[in-house]
Design a protein around this motif. Structure first.
Motif, PDB file in Angstrom:
ATOM      1  N   GLN A 113     -27.540  22.416 -13.374  1.00 47.99           N
ATOM      2  CA  GLN A 113     -28.710  23.232 -13.655  1.00 47.99           C
ATOM      3  C   GLN A 113     -29.329  23.909 -12.500  1.00 47.99           C
ATOM      4  O   GLN A 113     -29.726  25.044 -12.658  1.00 47.99           O
ATOM      5  N   TRP A 114     -29.260  23.373 -11.170  1.00 51.76           N
ATOM      6  CA  TRP A 114     -29.459  24.102 -10.026  1.00 51.76           C
ATOM      7  C   TRP A 114     -28.714  25.407  -9.830  1.00 51.76           C
ATOM      8  O   TRP A 114     -29.168  26.233  -9.640  1.00 51.76           O
ATOM      9  N   LEU A 115     -27.414  25.231 -10.235  1.00 48.63           N
ATOM     10  CA  LEU A 115     -26.437  26.606 -10.091  1.00 48.63           C
ATOM     11  C   LEU A 115     -27.036  27.804 -11.155  1.00 48.63           C
ATOM     12  O   LEU A 115     -27.010  28.860 -10.759  1.00 48.63           O
ATOM     13  N   ILE A 116     -27.508  27.460 -12.141  1.00 46.98           N
ATOM     14  CA  ILE A 116     -27.964  28.292 -13.355  1.00 46.98           C
ATOM     15  C   ILE A 116     -29.243  28.752 -12.703  1.00 46.98           C
ATOM     16  O   ILE A 116     -29.703  30.111 -13.019  1.00 46.98           O
ATOM     17  N   LEU A 117     -30.114  27.882 -12.408  1.00 45.76           N
ATOM     18  CA  LEU A 117     -31.327  28.414 -11.701  1.00 45.76           C
ATOM     19  C   LEU A 117     -31.374  29.263 -10.547  1.00 45.76           C
ATOM     20  O   LEU A 117     -31.920  30.401 -10.641  1.00 45.76           O
TER      21      LEU A 117
ATOM     22  N   ILE B 106     -18.822  29.337 -17.433  1.00 47.60           N
ATOM     23  CA  ILE B 106     -18.793  28.269 -18.299  1.00 47.60           C
ATOM     24  C   ILE B 106     -19.075  28.756 -19.626  1.00 47.60           C
ATOM     25  O   ILE B 106     -19.504  29.910 -20.007  1.00 47.60           O
ATOM     26  N   GLU B 107     -18.812  27.773 -20.513  1.00 50.10           N
ATOM     27  CA  GLU B 107     -18.842  28.308 -22.184  1.00 50.10           C
ATOM     28  C   GLU B 107     -20.386  28.218 -22.463  1.00 50.10           C
ATOM     29  O   GLU B 107     -21.278  27.594 -21.921  1.00 50.10           O
ATOM     30  N   LYS B 108     -20.611  29.164 -23.366  1.00 49.86           N
ATOM     31  CA  LYS B 108     -22.101  29.484 -23.612  1.00 49.86           C
ATOM     32  C   LYS B 108     -22.632  28.122 -24.134  1.00 49.86           C
ATOM     33  O   LYS B 108     -23.963  28.038 -24.010  1.00 49.86           O
ATOM     34  N   PRO B 109     -22.052  27.409 -25.113  1.00 51.43           N
ATOM     35  CA  PRO B 109     -22.897  26.162 -25.603  1.00 51.43           C
ATOM     36  C   PRO B 109     -23.396  25.333 -24.149  1.00 51.43           C
ATOM     37  O   PRO B 109     -24.242  24.587 -24.464  1.00 51.43           O
ATOM     38  N   THR B 110     -22.681  25.170 -23.084  1.00 51.40           N
ATOM     39  CA  THR B 110     -22.695  24.631 -22.187  1.00 51.40           C
ATOM     40  C   THR B 110     -23.970  25.101 -21.311  1.00 51.40           C
ATOM     41  O   THR B 110     -24.973  24.550 -21.035  1.00 51.40           O
ATOM     42  N   ALA B 111     -24.045  26.528 -21.278  1.00 47.57           N
ATOM     43  CA  ALA B 111     -25.016  27.231 -20.651  1.00 47.57           C
ATOM     44  C   ALA B 111     -26.318  26.968 -21.522  1.00 47.57           C
ATOM     45  O   ALA B 111     -27.322  26.847 -20.908  1.00 47.57           O
ATOM     46  N   THR B 112     -26.157  26.963 -22.627  1.00 47.54           N
ATOM     47  CA  THR B 112     -27.545  27.129 -23.625  1.00 47.54           C
ATOM     48  C   THR B 112     -27.901  25.562 -23.458  1.00 47.54           C
ATOM     49  O   THR B 112     -29.140  25.548 -23.399  1.00 47.54           O
ATOM     50  N   LYS B 113     -27.379  24.570 -23.318  1.00 49.12           N
ATOM     51  CA  LYS B 113     -27.832  23.382 -23.208  1.00 49.12           C
ATOM     52  C   LYS B 113     -28.592  23.198 -22.031  1.00 49.12           C
ATOM     53  O   LYS B 113     -29.698  22.720 -21.877  1.00 49.12           O
ATOM     54  N   VAL B 114     -28.042  23.555 -20.856  1.00 50.76           N
ATOM     55  CA  VAL B 114     -28.846  23.612 -19.759  1.00 50.76           C
ATOM     56  C   VAL B 114     -29.917  24.636 -19.521  1.00 50.76           C
ATOM     57  O   VAL B 114     -30.850  24.003 -18.814  1.00 50.76           O
ATOM     58  N   ILE B 115     -29.718  25.649 -20.063  1.00 46.18           N
ATOM     59  CA  ILE B 115     -30.993  26.687 -20.037  1.00 46.18           C
ATOM     60  C   ILE B 115     -31.991  25.926 -20.764  1.00 46.18           C
ATOM     61  O   ILE B 115     -33.179  25.879 -20.420  1.00 46.18           O
ATOM     62  N   LYS B 116     -31.653  25.203 -21.863  1.00 43.70           N
ATOM     63  CA  LYS B 116     -32.707  24.305 -22.922  1.00 43.70           C
ATOM     64  C   LYS B 116     -33.433  23.677 -22.035  1.00 43.70           C
ATOM     65  O   LYS B 116     -34.627  23.244 -21.955  1.00 43.70           O
ATOM     66  N   HIS B 117     -32.914  22.746 -21.103  1.00 47.19           N
ATOM     67  CA  HIS B 117     -33.419  21.617 -20.155  1.00 47.19           C
ATOM     68  C   HIS B 117     -34.297  22.559 -19.071  1.00 47.19           C
ATOM     69  O   HIS B 117     -35.335  22.043 -18.933  1.00 47.19           O
ATOM     70  N   LEU B 118     -33.769  23.536 -18.555  1.00 47.62           N
ATOM     71  CA  LEU B 118     -34.776  24.373 -17.647  1.00 47.62           C
ATOM     72  C   LEU B 118     -36.148  24.833 -18.479  1.00 47.62           C
ATOM     73  O   LEU B 118     -37.014  24.770 -17.735  1.00 47.62           O
ATOM     74  N   LEU B 119     -35.861  25.195 -19.742  1.00 45.73           N
ATOM     75  CA  LEU B 119     -37.048  25.910 -20.522  1.00 45.73           C
ATOM     76  C   LEU B 119     -38.146  24.651 -20.597  1.00 45.73           C
ATOM     77  O   LEU B 119     -39.254  24.509 -20.283  1.00 45.73           O
ATOM     78  N   GLU B 120     -37.382  23.462 -20.867  1.00 40.91           N
ATOM     79  CA  GLU B 120     -38.520  22.137 -21.168  1.00 40.91           C
ATOM     80  C   GLU B 120     -38.948  21.631 -19.923  1.00 40.91           C
ATOM     81  O   GLU B 120     -40.199  21.330 -19.822  1.00 40.91           O
ATOM     82  N   LEU B 121     -38.579  22.000 -18.965  1.00 38.55           N
ATOM     83  CA  LEU B 121     -38.976  21.779 -17.403  1.00 38.55           C
ATOM     84  C   LEU B 121     -39.934  22.828 -17.156  1.00 38.55           C
ATOM     85  O   LEU B 121     -40.636  22.483 -15.913  1.00 38.55           O
ATOM     86  N   GLY B 122     -40.030  23.955 -17.705  1.00 42.55           N
ATOM     87  CA  GLY B 122     -40.877  24.865 -17.339  1.00 42.55           C
ATOM     88  C   GLY B 122     -40.553  25.613 -16.149  1.00 42.55           C
ATOM     89  O   GLY B 122     -41.324  26.395 -15.532  1.00 42.55           O
ATOM     90  N   LEU B 123     -39.457  25.663 -15.837  1.00 37.25           N
ATOM     91  CA  LEU B 123     -38.628  26.404 -14.588  1.00 37.25           C
ATOM     92  C   LEU B 123     -38.300  27.803 -14.675  1.00 37.25           C
ATOM     93  O   LEU B 123     -38.431  28.632 -14.001  1.00 37.25           O
ATOM     94  N   ILE B 124     -38.138  28.057 -16.179  1.00 41.07           N
ATOM     95  CA  ILE B 124     -37.706  29.462 -16.556  1.00 41.07           C
ATOM     96  C   ILE B 124     -38.306  29.625 -18.037  1.00 41.07           C
ATOM     97  O   ILE B 124     -38.720  28.675 -18.627  1.00 41.07           O
ATOM     98  N   GLN B 125     -38.600  30.802 -18.288  1.00 43.85           N
ATOM     99  CA  GLN B 125     -39.162  31.227 -19.877  1.00 43.85           C
ATOM    100  C   GLN B 125     -37.927  32.115 -20.224  1.00 43.85           C
ATOM    101  O   GLN B 125     -37.404  32.804 -19.688  1.00 43.85           O
ATOM    102  N   SER B 126     -38.369  32.114 -21.613  1.00 43.48           N
ATOM    103  CA  SER B 126     -37.585  32.871 -22.793  1.00 43.48           C
ATOM    104  C   SER B 126     -38.394  33.887 -23.294  1.00 43.48           C
ATOM    105  O   SER B 126     -39.496  33.659 -23.680  1.00 43.48           O
TER     106      SER B 126
END
Length: 135
Positions: free
Chosen positions: A35-39, A59-79
């Motif tokens: 998650q840190w690497l994507i942030l 990384i595979e798109k599904p893996t990125a999507t899962k990590v990004i979803k977690h970062l969205l839930e934490l309020g660290l990124i927005q879409s």
């Protein structure tokens, strides 16, 4: 033992302990190294898409999507939706920027501690050598 084996054994011997140190810092922020690497990627590249993040991180798109979803839930990124409704753009929130700065400082301190016995030119040589690997 062949020199190639020795090289990769040395690499693997430092990889997991480094990730464990990083995760001990990141876990206090409810983050893991993936998650840190994507942030970090979003901070470095600014507004981006999950496809671009997955391509840059290798990384595979599904893996990125899962990590990004977690970062969205934490309020660290927005879409937000682009003009093309199939594309969603990702940006860091103010909370994400604040947390990034705080975590980045702690990660930098840990990395400095790990490399304290090396001269700057030795570290630069290591970086150059690792970048030449055919992976």
């Amino acid at each position: 033992m062949r020199i190639e084996q020795e090289f990769f054994e040395a690499y693997m011997a430092i990889y997991r302990p480094y990730i464990n140190r990083a995760n001990s810092i990141l876990s206090t922020y409810k983050l893991y190294s993936s998650q840190w690497l994507i942030l970090k990627d979003i901070e470095k590249n600014g507004t981006t898409t999950s496809v671009d993040v997955s391509r840059r991180r290798g990384i595979e798109k599904p893996t990125a999507t899962k990590v990004i979803k977690h970062l969205l839930e934490l309020g660290l990124i927005q879409s937000h939706q682009g003009e093309d409704r199939r594309i969603k753009y990702l940006t860091m929130t103010e909370e994400g920027k604040r947390l990034y700065d705080e975590v980045s400082d702690k990660m930098n301190q840990m990395q400095e501690e790990v490399l304290k016995d090396f001269e700057i030119d030795e570290v630069q040589e290591l970086i150059a050598s690792l970048r030449r690997l055919n992976l």
